[in-house]
Motif scaffolding. Structure first.
Motif, short mmCIF file in Angstrom:
data_model
loop_
_atom_site.label_atom_id
_atom_site.label_comp_id
_atom_site.label_asym_id
_atom_site.label_seq_id
_atom_site.Cartn_x
_atom_site.Cartn_y
_atom_site.Cartn_z
N VAL A 173 0.84 -1.20 0.00
CA VAL A 173 0.00 0.00 0.00
C VAL A 173 0.88 1.26 0.00
CG1 VAL A 173 -1.97 -1.10 1.14
CG2 VAL A 173 -0.16 -0.05 2.54
N ALA A 174 0.26 2.37 -0.48
CA ALA A 174 0.98 3.64 -0.56
C ALA A 174 0.92 4.41 0.75
CB ALA A 174 0.37 4.49 -1.68
N SER A 175 -0.01 4.04 1.64
CA SER A 175 -0.22 4.82 2.86
C SER A 175 -0.99 3.99 3.90
CB SER A 175 -1.05 6.07 2.54
OG SER A 175 -2.33 5.65 2.07
N LEU A 201 1.49 0.25 15.20
CA LEU A 201 2.65 -0.37 14.54
C LEU A 201 2.94 0.28 13.20
CD1 LEU A 201 1.88 -4.07 15.49
CD2 LEU A 201 3.91 -2.78 16.20
N ALA A 202 1.89 0.57 12.44
CA ALA A 202 2.09 1.19 11.12
C ALA A 202 2.73 2.57 11.29
CB ALA A 202 0.77 1.29 10.37
N PRO A 227 6.83 3.60 6.38
CA PRO A 227 7.13 2.50 5.49
C PRO A 227 8.27 1.68 6.06
CG PRO A 227 7.94 4.57 4.59
CD PRO A 227 7.19 4.91 5.84
N GLY A 228 8.15 0.34 5.95
CA GLY A 228 9.19 -0.51 6.50
C GLY A 228 8.87 -1.99 6.38
N GLN A 235 3.45 -1.22 3.81
CA GLN A 235 3.94 -0.09 3.02
C GLN A 235 5.46 -0.22 2.94
OE1 GLN A 235 3.67 3.90 4.66
NE2 GLN A 235 3.81 4.83 2.64
N PRO A 236 5.99 -0.55 1.76
CA PRO A 236 7.43 -0.80 1.65
C PRO A 236 8.23 0.50 1.71
CG PRO A 236 6.42 -0.93 -0.51
CD PRO A 236 5.29 -0.69 0.47
#
Ligand code: AMP
Ligand code: MG
Length: 304
Positions: free
Chosen positions: A54-56, A74-75, A80-81, A108-109
């Motif tokens: 996902v982008a966000s 956590l997010a 991103p991670g 989210q990478p």
């Protein structure tokens, strides 16, 4: 104007792209026919769920039937991670993405090319590692091309991926949360944010029939694990070209070790040795993910 890669994804085609963990084989996550192409290209059984990128955080919330407070915390901390969060899926997520499970894995990478692609495409992208099923994960564009060749419509080359091993997978579908796959984000780091976490038992914890995937992330060359030496500093890898055993030294730092692990295995595998022997790093928390991947890659999986 959207890039060629974003256009292809939106049109239901396959695009391999770098993330900070390994290269992903991406398709439009809300298009079942596009997702089916992933399974076909990989030769992957449709019983193995895909991670949706996902982008966000906002996009992630829209794909979850329930987005627990633990997911939000956590997010915010790790995205991103390299942390995949498994949550109850929204009905718009096709069953083929989750292998029929009522949950979806979201992440989210943290890679500029992956984030650009996600933002330009404007849709979630389902992406397992960009290799044929059960092979080693790719950490360079060359690995992707060697493994998948023409099965992929476009490969974005971002050079070697910095983390080098697959994401940590954490299920928030139950309380307490369950760690399904160790990775760069450790159990301890997660527990600092949400409290105690349980360990998933099976090698592929999430999978309904774990035995199927016991040997995963494997080189073709037989790989044997040997017990850690008493004076652990940096691991020695031994491999045998014809008669003489040779040795190479791996980094003593787990993050640096992870960053080159698969590329080292890919290179040794290409040389046709009789076997590879790897000294298993010690049973310390910072080595958990590396030990997990080495055990999965090994020929004798009973070593702990
Ligand atoms: P890969 O994309 O090949 O790195 O592997 C994805 C892994 O993520 C799977 O093997 C599962 O362990 C995990 N996973 C993805 N989706 C789910 C889900 N809905 N429930 C549980 N685990 C999942
Ligand atoms: Mg994989």
């Amino acid at each position: 104007m959207p890039s060629k890669a974003a256009e292809l994804i939106r049109a239901g085609r396959l695009v391999a792209f770098p993330t900070e963990t390994v290269y992903g084989l991406g398709a439009h996550a809300l298009d079942p026919q596009a997702v089916e192409r992933i399974y076909r290209a990989k030769g992957r059984p449709q019983t193995s769920p895909l991670i949706v990128h996902v982008a966000s955080i906002e996009m992630a919330r829209g794909l979850a039937a329930h987005w627990p407070d633990s997911a939000e915390r956590l997010a915010r901390k790790f995205w991103p991670g390299p942390l995949t969060l498994v949550v109850p899926k929204a009905s718009q997520v096709p069953d083929i993405v989750t292998a029929g499970l009522p949950t979806v894995g979201l992440r989210q990478p943290n890679h500029p090319m992956a984030l650009d692609l996600l933002r330009e495409a404007g849709i979630p992208i389902a992406a397992p590692s960009a290799n044929r099923f059960s092979e080693l994960s790719p950490t360079t564009a060359e690995h992707v091309i060697e493994s998948l060749g023409e099965a992929v419509d476009l490969v974005l080359d971002g050079g070697p991926t910095p983390v080098g091993i697959e994401s940590t997978v954490l299920s928030l579908a139950d309380v307490p949360a369950v760690l399904l796959r160790p990775g760069r984000i450790t159990q301890e780091q997660i527990e600092e944010v949400i409290g105690p976490v349980r360990l998933g038992g099976a090698p592929e914890g999430a999978h309904p029939s774990p035995g199927m995937h016991a040997r995963h992330y494997s080189p073709r060359t037989p790989l044997y694990l040997v017990a850690p030496s008493s004076g652990w500093g940096a691991s020695l890898w031994l491999f045998q070209p014809e008669e003489t055993a040779c040795a190479i030294q791996m980094p003593a730092d787990p993050d640096q070790y992870g960053a080159i692990l698969y590329d080292t295995l890919h290179r040794l595998d290409a040389q046709g040795f009789d076997w590879i022997a790897v000294e298993l790093p010690p049973d310390w928390p910072e080595w958990t993910a590396i030990r997990d991947r080495l055990v999965r890659a090994s020929t004798v999986t009973s070593v702990t």
